[in-house]
Design an enzyme around this catalytic site. Structure first.
Site, PDB file in Angstrom:
ATOM      1  N   HIS A 157      54.295   1.028  -4.651  1.00 18.33           N
ATOM      2  CA  HIS A 157      54.543   2.363  -5.241  1.00 18.33           C
ATOM      3  C   HIS A 157      55.858   2.360  -6.047  1.00 18.33           C
ATOM      4  O   HIS A 157      56.799   3.107  -5.766  1.00 18.33           O
ATOM      5  CB  HIS A 157      54.627   3.356  -4.073  1.00 18.33           C
ATOM      6  CG  HIS A 157      54.507   4.801  -4.405  1.00 18.33           C
ATOM      7  ND1 HIS A 157      55.385   5.470  -5.235  1.00 18.33           N
ATOM      8  CD2 HIS A 157      53.606   5.714  -3.991  1.00 18.33           C
ATOM      9  CE1 HIS A 157      55.028   6.734  -5.298  1.00 18.33           C
ATOM     10  NE2 HIS A 157      53.950   6.921  -4.559  1.00 18.33           N
ATOM     11  N   GLU A 258      52.220   2.218 -10.266  1.00 13.76           N
ATOM     12  CA  GLU A 258      51.871   1.605  -8.990  1.00 13.76           C
ATOM     13  C   GLU A 258      50.626   0.724  -9.096  1.00 13.76           C
ATOM     14  O   GLU A 258      49.623   1.134  -9.678  1.00 13.76           O
ATOM     15  CB  GLU A 258      51.583   2.717  -7.966  1.00 13.76           C
ATOM     16  CG  GLU A 258      52.668   3.777  -7.921  1.00 13.76           C
ATOM     17  CD  GLU A 258      52.220   5.037  -7.203  1.00 13.76           C
ATOM     18  OE1 GLU A 258      51.418   4.943  -6.260  1.00 13.76           O
ATOM     19  OE2 GLU A 258      52.679   6.133  -7.578  1.00 13.76           O
TER      20      GLU A 258
HETATM   21  O1  TA6 Z   1      51.309   7.810  -5.782  1.00 14.12           O
HETATM   22  C1  TA6 Z   1      51.494   9.130  -6.146  1.00 14.12           C
HETATM   23  C2  TA6 Z   1      51.600   9.974  -4.894  1.00 14.12           C
HETATM   24  O2  TA6 Z   1      50.493   9.738  -4.071  1.00 14.12           O
HETATM   25  C3  TA6 Z   1      51.771  11.430  -5.316  1.00 14.12           C
HETATM   26  O3  TA6 Z   1      50.648  12.201  -5.063  1.00 14.12           O
HETATM   27  C4  TA6 Z   1      53.037  11.869  -4.618  1.00 14.12           C
HETATM   28  O4  TA6 Z   1      52.808  12.611  -3.491  1.00 14.12           O
HETATM   29  C5  TA6 Z   1      53.730  10.544  -4.374  1.00 14.12           C
HETATM   30  O5  TA6 Z   1      52.756   9.606  -4.143  1.00 14.12           O
HETATM   31  C6  TA6 Z   1      54.877  10.484  -3.393  1.00 14.12           C
HETATM   32  O6  TA6 Z   1      54.510  10.528  -2.060  1.00 14.12           O
HETATM   33  P1  TA6 Z   1      55.619  10.618  -0.948  1.00 14.12           P
HETATM   34  O7  TA6 Z   1      54.893  10.634   0.386  1.00 14.12           O
HETATM   35  O8  TA6 Z   1      56.468   9.393  -1.051  1.00 14.12           O
HETATM   36  O9  TA6 Z   1      56.386  11.877  -1.201  1.00 14.12           O
END
Ligand code: TA6
Length: 283
Positions: A157, A258
């Site tokens: 991510h 990602e």
């Molecule tokens: O990858 C994108 C995502 O799934 C978004 O929907 C957003 O929520 C982000 O990840 C961050 O997630 P987190 O749990 O780290 O706040």
């Protein structure tokens, strides 16, 4: 200036981790929590965004760097959001491998009493970081050490640091199937993605590299075909205000690109192995 790559345990933000350095000045720091790379300096610039409001308490998810989301992407299953791997300590798997122009370090997370409270299967996961001049490759491997098949989704991510999100263009996804998670709408990717508001989209991964273009320079982003998706995320101003671990203007300085497996879980038979990688190169 070092003459050969070096690696040593080093505390940052009060957290244990490892620092890798190359003779030319490139370097990275990875926290044991989550095997999360929190700094990658290449070409004299920090390339990863790290929120100054991250708690750094050794267990709460850290906002920035390269979180390893495993064995679940987002809330697509019964586990905590983005799985548990980012909340648990990983351990170096073997001594770092150091050359004149490269450094490699592997960290491991195996099934334990802590993982079994979330997820029953026995597994062995490894994250390998390969640092070379102007380039970082992150490889996630999963071994099914259980007697039964196991299934997972996940992501590398990556929070890329940008100077000003309004000036960023991301190209390479043109025409790829796209799911806009904000509008819950399916479509196809534009030629170049621009970011003016909340942006949260899942793409069928493209075979070609993506290019993050800024006035200051370009970053090339590649991923292994074993990750079926690419996710692009920026919270935009309104969502950012709701994130307690982000400064109000933090969304301006980051873009997540990602390598991910979102829709279709990967299933591994007993004894089977999977690996997926993302490669970032300064160009
Ligand atoms: O990858 C994108 C995502 O799934 C978004 O929907 C957003 O929520 C982000 O990840 C961050 O997630 P987190 O749990 O780290 O706040």
């Amino acid at each position: 200036m070092v003459e050969r790559a070096t690696a040593c345990p080093a505390l940052r933000h009060g957290q244990p981790g490892w620092q890798l350095d190359l003779p030319g000045g490139d370097g990275l720091w990875v926290a044991l929590q989550g095997a999360q790379v929190l700094s990658w300096v290449a070409g004299g610039r920090e390339r990863l965004y790290l929120s100054p409001r991250s708690p750094f308490d050794g267990k709460t998810a850290i906002r920035g760097g390269i979180p390893v989301c495993f064995p679940q992407f987002n809330l697509r299953g019964p586990l905590p959001k983005h799985g548990f791997a980012r909340n648990l300590p990983w351990q170096p798997d073997a001594p770092p491998v150091l050359g004149a122009q490269e450094a490699r370090l592997s960290l491991r997370l195996a099934a334990s009493a802590a993982t079994r409270t979330f997820w029953p299967p026995a597994f062995d996961a490894r994250l390998t970081l390969l640092l070379e001049p102007g380039q970082l490759q992150i490889t996630l491997e999963v071994n099914n050490t259980d007697a039964e098949p196991l299934s997972f989704t996940g992501a590398l991510h990556t929070y890329l640091a940008v100077e000003d999100i309004a000036a960023v263009r991301l190209s390479g996804l043109a025409g790829q199937p796209e799911w806009d998670a904000v509008a819950d709408r399916h479509g196809h990717a534009a030629d170049a993605l621009r970011f003016h508001d909340e942006f949260d989209r899942v793409y069928a991964a493209a075979a070609r590299p993506l290019i993050l273009q800024e006035p200051q320079g370009r970053l090339r982003i590649e991923q292994s075909p074993s990750f079926a998706n690419t996710v692009v995320w920026n919270p935009g101003p309104d969502k950012c205000r709701t994130l307690a671990d982000m400064p109000e203007q933090g969304y301006r300085q980051m873009l997540c690109v990602e390598a991910a497996q979102v829709m279709q879980p990967i299933t591994l038979a007993s004894g089977a192995h999977w690996q997926g990688w993302q490669r970032l190169s300064v160009s």
